[in-house]
Design a protein around this motif. Structure first.
Motif, mmCIF file in Angstrom:
data_model
loop_
_atom_site.group_PDB
_atom_site.id
_atom_site.type_symbol
_atom_site.label_atom_id
_atom_site.label_comp_id
_atom_site.label_asym_id
_atom_site.label_seq_id
_atom_site.Cartn_x
_atom_site.Cartn_y
_atom_site.Cartn_z
ATOM 1 N N SER A 430 71.083 35.291 32.586
ATOM 2 C CA SER A 430 70.430 35.595 33.056
ATOM 3 C C SER A 430 69.170 34.757 31.900
ATOM 4 N N ASN A 431 68.585 35.136 31.546
ATOM 5 C CA ASN A 431 67.674 33.666 31.230
ATOM 6 C C ASN A 431 67.215 34.192 29.738
ATOM 7 N N GLU A 434 64.079 33.415 27.363
ATOM 8 C CA GLU A 434 63.451 34.721 27.449
ATOM 9 C C GLU A 434 63.911 36.129 27.639
ATOM 10 N N GLU A 435 64.644 36.361 27.699
ATOM 11 C CA GLU A 435 65.549 37.566 27.827
ATOM 12 C C GLU A 435 67.084 38.103 27.493
ATOM 13 N N PRO A 436 66.878 38.113 25.846
ATOM 14 C CA PRO A 436 67.892 37.622 25.150
ATOM 15 C C PRO A 436 68.790 38.991 25.372
ATOM 16 N N MET A 437 68.371 39.860 25.300
ATOM 17 C CA MET A 437 68.634 41.606 25.373
ATOM 18 C C MET A 437 69.640 41.549 27.170
ATOM 19 N N HIS A 544 69.236 35.622 39.197
ATOM 20 C CA HIS A 544 68.769 35.913 37.821
ATOM 21 C C HIS A 544 67.897 36.512 37.201
ATOM 22 N N PRO A 545 69.103 38.191 37.406
ATOM 23 C CA PRO A 545 67.876 38.912 36.619
ATOM 24 C C PRO A 545 66.871 39.330 35.548
ATOM 25 N N SER A 546 66.094 39.646 36.100
ATOM 26 C CA SER A 546 65.261 40.155 34.748
ATOM 27 C C SER A 546 65.104 41.595 34.319
ATOM 28 N N VAL A 547 64.805 41.978 33.090
ATOM 29 C CA VAL A 547 64.991 42.968 32.198
ATOM 30 C C VAL A 547 63.958 43.934 33.308
#
Length: 738
Positions: A430-431, A434-437, A544-547
């Motif tokens: 993941s990125n 931008e999306e540390p969670m 590379h998934p997103s939230v």
């Protein structure tokens, strides 16, 4: 990376400035390269900027080449490859490197400029984005990465040559997130010839990487060199439909104080030359024995389907080897590299690593690589600990470990946490800008599930406390909620790593995500949550998934959009908090009433004074006839009223009401009312009421007001006070290790 007791964050950024199209910035004195090729026209592909954060729209089905089916020739869709020859000057802690990078243009249009990360320039001077943000964030508290660099301790990357074919290229520094113009962690390279759609660009790059004295994540101390963020690395070109992108864009963020990394999958073929008396470990598989000449040894490492490369060179370090096999897992060579002073840490790190291989392979997906290397940093090099790279991570060091104290728990947790990044940061990729969670938060959640399955609560006392017979322990998820800032969350969990209110707010990415996922698991059920995370991994590993992709997977598997959306809308994309409480308990005897009553066609008046006399006589008579009666028994039943109140977001609650006769009754409060009353007609009084008696809702900001008794009862207060005391003891124990 590991978050410890004191959380940290990054400074909120101004709106991003557009990439400069002016002439190349002045070259460092040491980077004397004649750049003769004319600069190409400024790229028309935009950059993701400072407002980029968690996506809300799920990625397209074909994002990143679509789901990996397992029958492809490579594990990932390899976008980039690096061939690097590097030599360490051990005395100067400097690496000279020659790199050939091949990058495939996945887009449908020509690319005229590319962006490279020069991460080590974060440590070049106090004008970098890293130090600018750190100056503000550490002004009122302690944080990791706060070391002071003295003369000769700064770090940087000098580009010596960037060449496309026979043409020397020009470059210029840019600040995509609107950071200071003195930040040099992102560079735009203008190509002599555009790379067409589907074509491959090859760049030949010569560089010098000067390691800093260990500040954070990388650097040297004594004869220890952790070489990370050390080579020019291309940014990610995202296509429409990938991670919320609506148009083609470059994702190339500056090196912020808190942010970590994001890169394309590819292959690495790296040769490392070091003094022959140095121990070496690196990402990937070593190719045969090192070659030796002139007191130096050259190691060759190869690894495909990863997105970064880091390595260690340290004098006098020792190794401990093990292995792991499991269903669907290739035989994994496990190695721990450690300094002599921390020999006691080697075996615990090895065991925690092999245990993690088993747990993550079983619960998420089979570990696909053939190696994993854990490095224990030296004394005074702790800032290099708790950091992750593909197949390679750093742990913590202890000179001795008492298995009955926090020493054992902490070394286990750090090892499990850093190994776990190999999945959430490494395989899911993941990125983290931008999306540390998706990495720090989800990894923390899955680590705690592993510890809970091992029946390994957090052991709090130091050895000194243990000798005094003090052995407090705490459930791992209770510990997470205590540090999650649940009462006043300033930032959504989906916010990027640098646009945070405070250092503490960023730190809650770890604990608040873990707590939110814990509570979602309680709503959906453990089997459903486990199935959902296995499916999330299956769909998105080597992509590379997103939230938004995480949310979509959870809904698809659970079929429970209501509960998933509540958690995401309130806590991931929002800043809601929960605080339900028992407001009051009232008990009244159910006795005949005074007044005028119509009965059988006649109207009678019951006098209140006379009625009281009659009730007294009934009570006296009952007591004479029931001399062995309990204190709560009597001639009349009771009506108990429990009032609950809601000061935050609605959440399904279980209310457990207990009565004097030892019985209890459970009722559900599952609506949006700000308050509610529940009435119970029973033979005995209500003596207590408790919301969430099974402790499933850890997002509740104040658990002390979840229960109430009709008599003074300090049980609940003692329970949660002991948790807080345990947390404080854990913190003091941690301070001893600094």
């Amino acid at each position: 990376m590991l978050a410890l007791a004191a959380a940290w964050a990054v400074l909120a950024q101004d709106a991003p400035a557009p990439a400069s199209s002016s002439a190349a910035a002045p070259k460092p004195a040491t980077a004397a390269v004649e750049q003769t090729a004319p600069a190409a026209a400024t790229t028309d592909i935009p950059l993701a900027g400072a407002s980029a954060a968690g996506a809300r729209q799920p990625s397209a089905a074909n994002a990143w080449g679509g789901e990996r089916q397992g029958n492809e020739p490579t594990l990932s869709d390899r976008v980039v490859s690096y061939r690097i020859d590097a030599e360490l000057d051990a005395a100067k802690h400097a690496v000279t490197g020659s790199e050939q990078m091949s990058w495939r243009n996945r887009s449908d249009r020509p690319v005229r400029s590319v962006y490279l990360h020069l991460y080590l320039n974060a440590f070049k001077n106090e004008g970098s984005t890293f130090f600018t943000e750190r100056h503000v964030l550490t002004a009122h508290g302690h944080s990791r990465g706060a070391a002071t660099l003295k003369k000769g301790q700064w770090g940087y990357i000098d580009l010596k040559r960037v060449q496309q074919g026979g043409a020397a290229l020009k470059w210029s520094f840019v600040q995509p997130d609107g950071g200071p113009k003195t930040d040099q962690t992102v560079v735009r390279v203008d190509l002599a010839q555009p790379v067409g759609a589907g074509e491959t660009l090859t760049l030949d790059i010569d560089f010098l990487s000067q390691l800093p004295r260990v500040v954070e994540r990388t650097g040297w101390w004594g004869d220890f060199n952790l070489v990370a963020q050390w080579f020019p690395k291309i940014a990610v070109l995202e296509l429409p439909g990938e991670r919320g992108a609506s148009e083609l864009r470059w994702n190339a963020h500056e090196f912020h104080f808190n942010s970590e990394f994001y890169a394309d999958f590819g292959s690495y073929d790296v040769r490392l030359t070091v003094p022959s008396d140095y121990t070496v470990g690196a990402v990937g598989e070593q190719q045969g024995a090192p070659t030796q000449a002139g007191g130096k040894s050259t190691y060759h490492f190869v690894q495909g389907d990863v997105h970064d490369f880091a390595w260690l060179a340290a004098k006098g370090y020792q190794t401990l080897d093990g292995s792991f096999t499991g269903p669907g897992v290739p035989k994994v060579a496990v190695r721990v590299i450690y300094p002599p002073e921390y020999k006691a840490s080697a075996q615990p790190v090895l065991k925690a690593t092999t245990d993690s291989l088993e747990y993550f392979s079983r619960t998420l997906g089979a570990y696909p690589y053939r190696t994993v290397t854990a490095v224990v940093p030296p004394y005074n090099g702790a800032e290099a600990g708790g950091m992750e790279y593909p197949t390679f991570f750093t742990a913590e060091g202890y000179s001795k470990i008492d298995a009955q104290t926090s020493d054992q728990w902490e070394i286990d947790f750090v090892t499990i946490h850093e190994f776990g990044h190999g999945y959430f940061y490494g395989l899911l990729a993941s990125n983290e800008f931008e999306e540390p969670m998706l990495d720090e938060g989800l990894n923390e959640y899955w680590d705690e599930r592993m510890l809970r399955e091992r029946n390994q609560p957090i052991l709090v006392p130091s050895s000194f406390a243990a000798r005094l017979g003090i052995h407090p322990a705490m459930d791992v998820f209770v510990q997470e909620r205590l540090g999650a800032g649940l009462k006043s969350p300033y930032d959504p969990l989906s916010e990027n790593s640098w646009n945070r209110y405070s250092s503490s707010s960023y730190g809650t990415v770890y604990s608040r995500t873990a707590t939110a996922m814990h509570d979602l698991e309680e709503r959906l059920g453990k089997p459903v949550m486990e199935k959902a995370f296995r499916e999330y991994y299956r769909r998105w590993h080597f992509r590379h998934p997103s939230v938004a992709d995480l949310r979509a997977t959870l809904i698809d598997v659970s079929g429970d959009a209501k509960n998933v959306n509540e958690i995401f809308d309130q806590y991931v994309y929002g800043t809601a908090f929960i605080d339900d409480r028992i407001a009051a308990i009232d008990n009244d005897e159910v006795v005949p009433q005074a007044g005028v009553f119509d009965r059988d066609g006649k109207r009678n008046e019951v006098d209140a004074e006379e009625l009281d006399k009659q009730l007294d006589k009934q009570r006296e008579a009952w007591e004479k006839a029931h001399k062995d009666a309990k204190s709560w028994e009597g001639p009349f039943p009771w009506r108990g009223t429990v009032t609950v109140a809601r000061d935050g977001a609605p959440v399904p609650q279980l209310l457990r009401v207990s009565f004097a006769d030892g019985s209890h009754e459970d009722v559900h409060w599952n609506d949006n009312r700000r308050w509610a009353r529940f009435v119970f007609d029973k033979p005995s009084k209500v003596v207590s009421a408790e919301l969430d008696p099974e402790q499933k809702i850890l997002l509740d900001a104040d658990k002390l007001n979840d229960s109430r008794t009709t008599k003074a009862n300090a049980a609940a207060s003692r329970r949660w006070t002991s948790d807080i005391a345990a947390l404080l003891q854990a913190f003091y124990s941690f301070l001893v290790t600094l």
